[in-house]
Design a protein around this motif. Sequence first.
Motif, PDB file in Angstrom:
ATOM      1  N   ASP A 187      32.069  -8.755  -4.287  1.00 40.65           N
ATOM      2  CA  ASP A 187      33.284  -9.585  -4.252  1.00 40.65           C
ATOM      3  C   ASP A 187      32.937 -11.066  -4.373  1.00 40.65           C
ATOM      4  O   ASP A 187      31.899 -11.526  -3.861  1.00 40.65           O
ATOM      5  N   ILE A 188      33.827 -11.795  -5.026  1.00 39.94           N
ATOM      6  CA  ILE A 188      33.723 -13.253  -5.060  1.00 39.94           C
ATOM      7  C   ILE A 188      34.685 -13.796  -4.008  1.00 39.94           C
ATOM      8  O   ILE A 188      35.885 -13.495  -4.040  1.00 39.94           O
ATOM      9  N   VAL A 189      34.169 -14.573  -3.060  1.00 43.78           N
ATOM     10  CA  VAL A 189      34.977 -15.092  -1.956  1.00 43.78           C
ATOM     11  C   VAL A 189      34.920 -16.611  -1.941  1.00 43.78           C
ATOM     12  O   VAL A 189      33.988 -17.216  -2.484  1.00 43.78           O
ATOM     13  N   THR A 190      35.909 -17.198  -1.313  1.00 39.30           N
ATOM     14  CA  THR A 190      35.943 -18.654  -1.127  1.00 39.30           C
ATOM     15  C   THR A 190      35.636 -18.967   0.327  1.00 39.30           C
ATOM     16  O   THR A 190      36.191 -18.333   1.240  1.00 39.30           O
ATOM     17  N   GLY A 191      34.766 -19.919   0.557  1.00 41.78           N
ATOM     18  CA  GLY A 191      34.394 -20.262   1.922  1.00 41.78           C
ATOM     19  C   GLY A 191      34.116 -21.743   2.083  1.00 41.78           C
ATOM     20  O   GLY A 191      34.196 -22.513   1.122  1.00 41.78           O
ATOM     21  N   THR A 192      33.802 -22.123   3.316  1.00 41.53           N
ATOM     22  CA  THR A 192      33.535 -23.524   3.647  1.00 41.53           C
ATOM     23  C   THR A 192      32.135 -23.642   4.236  1.00 41.53           C
ATOM     24  O   THR A 192      31.762 -22.877   5.131  1.00 41.53           O
ATOM     25  N   VAL A 193      31.379 -24.585   3.715  1.00 42.08           N
ATOM     26  CA  VAL A 193      30.026 -24.812   4.238  1.00 42.08           C
ATOM     27  C   VAL A 193      30.126 -25.362   5.659  1.00 42.08           C
ATOM     28  O   VAL A 193      30.703 -26.431   5.881  1.00 42.08           O
ATOM     29  N   GLU A 211      33.998 -26.874   0.099  1.00 40.81           N
ATOM     30  CA  GLU A 211      34.520 -25.545  -0.234  1.00 40.81           C
ATOM     31  C   GLU A 211      33.751 -25.010  -1.440  1.00 40.81           C
ATOM     32  O   GLU A 211      33.565 -25.717  -2.431  1.00 40.81           O
ATOM     33  N   VAL A 212      33.296 -23.762  -1.324  1.00 37.77           N
ATOM     34  CA  VAL A 212      32.495 -23.173  -2.397  1.00 37.77           C
ATOM     35  C   VAL A 212      32.952 -21.742  -2.657  1.00 37.77           C
ATOM     36  O   VAL A 212      33.603 -21.120  -1.824  1.00 37.77           O
ATOM     37  N   LYS A 213      32.590 -21.242  -3.826  1.00 39.13           N
ATOM     38  CA  LYS A 213      32.780 -19.825  -4.143  1.00 39.13           C
ATOM     39  C   LYS A 213      31.422 -19.148  -4.045  1.00 39.13           C
ATOM     40  O   LYS A 213      30.400 -19.719  -4.430  1.00 39.13           O
ATOM     41  N   ALA A 214      31.415 -17.923  -3.531  1.00 38.26           N
ATOM     42  CA  ALA A 214      30.160 -17.205  -3.353  1.00 38.26           C
ATOM     43  C   ALA A 214      30.366 -15.721  -3.612  1.00 38.26           C
ATOM     44  O   ALA A 214      31.474 -15.190  -3.435  1.00 38.26           O
ATOM     45  N   LYS A 215      29.299 -15.090  -4.021  1.00 36.35           N
ATOM     46  CA  LYS A 215      29.332 -13.652  -4.284  1.00 36.35           C
ATOM     47  C   LYS A 215      28.666 -12.910  -3.128  1.00 36.35           C
ATOM     48  O   LYS A 215      27.631 -13.341  -2.618  1.00 36.35           O
ATOM     49  N   VAL A 216      29.295 -11.812  -2.690  1.00 36.10           N
ATOM     50  CA  VAL A 216      28.739 -11.018  -1.602  1.00 36.10           C
ATOM     51  C   VAL A 216      27.598 -10.174  -2.154  1.00 36.10           C
ATOM     52  O   VAL A 216      27.802  -9.284  -2.993  1.00 36.10           O
ATOM     53  N   LEU A 268      25.082 -14.098   0.843  1.00 33.70           N
ATOM     54  CA  LEU A 268      25.931 -14.642  -0.210  1.00 33.70           C
ATOM     55  C   LEU A 268      25.091 -15.333  -1.275  1.00 33.70           C
ATOM     56  O   LEU A 268      23.929 -15.705  -1.041  1.00 33.70           O
ATOM     57  N   SER A 269      25.702 -15.527  -2.426  1.00 32.61           N
ATOM     58  CA  SER A 269      25.063 -16.272  -3.511  1.00 32.61           C
ATOM     59  C   SER A 269      26.086 -17.167  -4.170  1.00 32.61           C
ATOM     60  O   SER A 269      27.170 -16.712  -4.558  1.00 32.61           O
ATOM     61  N   ILE A 270      25.738 -18.429  -4.267  1.00 31.14           N
ATOM     62  CA  ILE A 270      26.605 -19.368  -4.982  1.00 31.14           C
ATOM     63  C   ILE A 270      26.273 -19.343  -6.471  1.00 31.14           C
ATOM     64  O   ILE A 270      27.164 -19.353  -7.323  1.00 31.14           O
ATOM     65  N   LYS A 271      24.974 -19.273  -6.774  1.00 33.21           N
ATOM     66  CA  LYS A 271      24.578 -19.352  -8.189  1.00 33.21           C
ATOM     67  C   LYS A 271      25.071 -18.153  -9.002  1.00 33.21           C
ATOM     68  O   LYS A 271      25.264 -18.251 -10.219  1.00 33.21           O
ATOM     69  N   GLU A 272      25.322 -17.015  -8.300  1.00 34.23           N
ATOM     70  CA  GLU A 272      25.816 -15.843  -9.007  1.00 34.23           C
ATOM     71  C   GLU A 272      27.252 -16.007  -9.493  1.00 34.23           C
ATOM     72  O   GLU A 272      27.746 -15.206 -10.293  1.00 34.23           O
ATOM     73  N   THR A 273      27.924 -17.024  -8.980  1.00 37.00           N
ATOM     74  CA  THR A 273      29.295 -17.281  -9.419  1.00 37.00           C
ATOM     75  C   THR A 273      29.336 -18.305 -10.554  1.00 37.00           C
ATOM     76  O   THR A 273      30.408 -18.611 -11.071  1.00 37.00           O
ATOM     77  N   GLU A 274      28.163 -18.840 -10.912  1.00 28.56           N
ATOM     78  CA  GLU A 274      28.089 -19.873 -11.938  1.00 28.56           C
ATOM     79  C   GLU A 274      27.325 -19.341 -13.161  1.00 28.56           C
ATOM     80  O   GLU A 274      26.422 -18.500 -13.030  1.00 28.56           O
ATOM     81  N   GLU A 275      27.672 -19.845 -14.314  1.00 29.43           N
ATOM     82  CA  GLU A 275      26.996 -19.429 -15.545  1.00 29.43           C
ATOM     83  C   GLU A 275      25.617 -20.074 -15.611  1.00 29.43           C
ATOM     84  O   GLU A 275      25.467 -21.278 -15.389  1.00 29.43           O
ATOM     85  N   ALA A 276      24.612 -19.279 -15.914  1.00 31.50           N
ATOM     86  CA  ALA A 276      23.246 -19.809 -15.980  1.00 31.50           C
ATOM     87  C   ALA A 276      23.097 -20.732 -17.185  1.00 31.50           C
ATOM     88  O   ALA A 276      23.659 -20.474 -18.259  1.00 31.50           O
ATOM     89  N   PRO A 277      22.323 -21.827 -17.053  1.00 28.40           N
ATOM     90  CA  PRO A 277      22.115 -22.736 -18.186  1.00 28.40           C
ATOM     91  C   PRO A 277      21.274 -22.061 -19.277  1.00 28.40           C
ATOM     92  O   PRO A 277      20.540 -21.101 -19.021  1.00 28.40           O
ATOM     93  N   GLU A 278      21.345 -22.578 -20.538  1.00 28.09           N
ATOM     94  CA  GLU A 278      20.580 -22.001 -21.639  1.00 28.09           C
ATOM     95  C   GLU A 278      19.092 -22.188 -21.422  1.00 28.09           C
ATOM     96  O   GLU A 278      18.639 -23.254 -21.015  1.00 28.09           O
ATOM     97  N   ALA A 279      18.314 -21.132 -21.723  1.00 28.14           N
ATOM     98  CA  ALA A 279      16.860 -21.200 -21.565  1.00 28.14           C
ATOM     99  C   ALA A 279      16.252 -21.974 -22.734  1.00 28.14           C
ATOM    100  O   ALA A 279      16.821 -22.023 -23.837  1.00 28.14           O
ATOM    101  N   PRO A 280      15.058 -22.612 -22.573  1.00 26.86           N
ATOM    102  CA  PRO A 280      14.400 -23.344 -23.683  1.00 26.86           C
ATOM    103  C   PRO A 280      14.107 -22.393 -24.841  1.00 26.86           C
ATOM    104  O   PRO A 280      13.832 -21.211 -24.649  1.00 26.86           O
ATOM    105  N   ALA A 281      14.146 -22.918 -26.107  1.00 27.59           N
ATOM    106  CA  ALA A 281      13.914 -22.087 -27.304  1.00 27.59           C
ATOM    107  C   ALA A 281      12.501 -21.531 -27.290  1.00 27.59           C
ATOM    108  O   ALA A 281      11.548 -22.251 -26.976  1.00 27.59           O
TER     109      ALA A 281
END
Length: 411
Positions: free
Chosen positions: A293-299, A341-346, A358-371
């Motif tokens: 689940d993606i949840v909203t929480g407070t640090v 306030e952040v979004k996090a994945k259980v 929880l994971s915050i980075k799992e709710t964000e799109e990963a940046p492009e890797a170097p060529a």
Amino acid sequence: MSEETKVENVQEEQAQQEVSQEESMGNVSVLKKGDTVKGSIIKVDDDQAIVDVGYKYDGVIPVRELSSVTLGSAAEGVQVGQEVELKVLTIDDNKEKLVLSKRAVDSEKAWDQLQADMENKTILEAKVAEVVKGGLVVDVGLRGFVPASMVERNFVEDFSDYKGRTLRLRVKEMDREKNKVILSQKDVLDEEFEAKKKELISNLSVGQQLTGTVQRLTPFGAFVDIGGIDGLVHISEMAWHHVETPSEVVKEGDQVQVQILKLDPENERISLSIKATQPGPWQKVAEEFQIGDIVTGTVKRLAPFGAFVEVAPGVEGLVHISQIAHRHIATPFEVLKEGQEVKAKVLDLNVDEKRISLSIKETEEAPEAPAPKADRPARNQKETVIAEEYQNQGLNLTLGERFGDKLSKFK
């Protein structure tokens, strides 16, 4: 029979009739100032009462002599047919004037009785006759005074509606020379309260749930009346979530459910809890959250190893430092701050151990890797041919060989 004899006989007969009448009525033939007599009230006016004391004419009790306290009218002091004991103040047979006092007799008796009541700590009942500055005047056979601080257990600002009330009193102080009697209802109420409190505590048990009324708030909690005795709900026991001040949860006069945590009968202390009567936040976690689940929480807190995020009242999950951002960070403070306030994945859920990962980075799109190297621009055709020839011969190109033509231009 001579005329003279007839007159004597008539006078004697009249005298005998008067004596007989007096004897039949139990009349007092002689009265003097200071005597005490008994009589019956036969008429009540606004300013006086008429009384039959068995004398040859009726007596008068002025309203001021009916009671030691001020009366609005004689009817407040006596009623027709009432038997009273009186003291003769004034008697004048020539004017048929007989003035009597009920107050004088009552006062004499009252001093002795009140002295005994004070020694025996007797509880008296008396009606409030007047509301005066500083307290109440009561009729206890003489004028008694109840100071404002001795009327109730709690502070009373306005006593205007106390007139006519019946109080339960105890004599605190007497001074016959100064005609002063001080009484207290508070002493009676305090004793009854203490007795009731001991009885109540003896019937309580740890774990018992009760309904109470919030009496007052303090910085560290709330005092709740649970039926005549106050218990303390510490601020940490007011709710499952963190509470800064008790007023966030309750206010004075609120009805609340409480559970008894601790009992100290000897010191008459009771520890209560509001949150213990409510479902714990972790009881709902299994129903409300699932892994993924993606949840909203407070640090709420930051630590060197990660961040604690509140995802429900009283429920905090840990975002490990490795799960905060896709890039490497030295501390959580680089990315997060308390209250954010952040979004996090259980990632993981363990209700029994009260843990959520929880994971915050799992709710964000990963940046492009170097060529990758394979995608880099190829050498020009000439360089490639030369390099292949040398490789076939097992030789390596020198800088001069590779860039000889270009270096010659700079010569």
